[in-house]
Design a protein around this motif. Structure first.
Motif, PDB file in Angstrom:
ATOM      1  N   ILE A   1      -5.794   4.677  -3.356  1.00 44.85           N
ATOM      2  CA  ILE A   1      -6.372   3.361  -3.064  1.00 44.85           C
ATOM      3  C   ILE A   1      -7.889   3.473  -3.128  1.00 44.85           C
ATOM      4  O   ILE A   1      -8.487   4.279  -2.411  1.00 44.85           O
TER       5      ILE A   1
ATOM      6  N   VAL B   1       0.837  -1.206   0.000  1.00 45.21           N
ATOM      7  CA  VAL B   1       0.000   0.000   0.000  1.00 45.21           C
ATOM      8  C   VAL B   1       0.867   1.248   0.000  1.00 45.21           C
ATOM      9  O   VAL B   1       0.614   2.193  -0.760  1.00 45.21           O
TER      10      VAL B   1
ATOM     11  N   LEU C   1      -6.893  -5.499  -4.431  1.00 39.84           N
ATOM     12  CA  LEU C   1      -6.654  -4.092  -4.161  1.00 39.84           C
ATOM     13  C   LEU C   1      -6.801  -3.360  -5.484  1.00 39.84           C
ATOM     14  O   LEU C   1      -6.334  -3.827  -6.516  1.00 39.84           O
TER      15      LEU C   1
ATOM     16  N   TYR D   1      -5.722 -10.899  -1.006  1.00 41.56           N
ATOM     17  CA  TYR D   1      -6.483  -9.658  -1.032  1.00 41.56           C
ATOM     18  C   TYR D   1      -6.544  -9.075  -2.434  1.00 41.56           C
ATOM     19  O   TYR D   1      -5.572  -9.127  -3.174  1.00 41.56           O
TER      20      TYR D   1
ATOM     21  N   LEU E   1      -9.507  -2.171  -0.733  1.00 43.63           N
ATOM     22  CA  LEU E   1      -8.639  -3.257  -0.299  1.00 43.63           C
ATOM     23  C   LEU E   1      -9.512  -4.191   0.528  1.00 43.63           C
ATOM     24  O   LEU E   1     -10.118  -3.767   1.510  1.00 43.63           O
TER      25      LEU E   1
END
Length: 95
Positions: free
Chosen positions: A51, A41, A90, A88, A54
């Motif tokens: 971002i 990140v 993102l 994950y 997430l």
């Protein structure tokens, strides 16, 4: 399993692939590094990206660790172990 914060290379020499563990393969040596979520990140933000989302999931699409069990089409840690994030998605965008 290895320490989440271990920054050294992880060298493996195992046949097969994440998609087919029993497939006969050659040139099996791989070198991998762990990149903690904060590092990923932070690198995106430092590159000027914003971002958008997430999400963390307690499942994997392949048997990343020997202890994993396959349930519901995914690989997971055994039910008697604490759930931890295993993958994950993102999304980041410029601006």
């Amino acid at each position: 399993m290895r320490d989440y914060f271990d920054r050294g290379p992880q060298v493996q020499d195992l046949p097969g692939t994440y998609a087919a563990e029993s497939t006969a393969t050659v040139h099996n040596r791989t070198v991998e590094w762990t990149h903690p979520l904060g590092e990923v990140v932070s690198a995106l933000v430092a590159a000027g990206l914003r971002i958008e989302f997430l999400h963390e999931h307690d499942v994997s699409l392949f048997r990343r660790f020997e202890a994993f069990e396959q349930r519901d089409g995914y690989f997971r840690l055994p039910a008697d172990r604490p759930r931890i994030p295993l993958m994950y998605p993102l999304r980041a965008a410029r601006g």
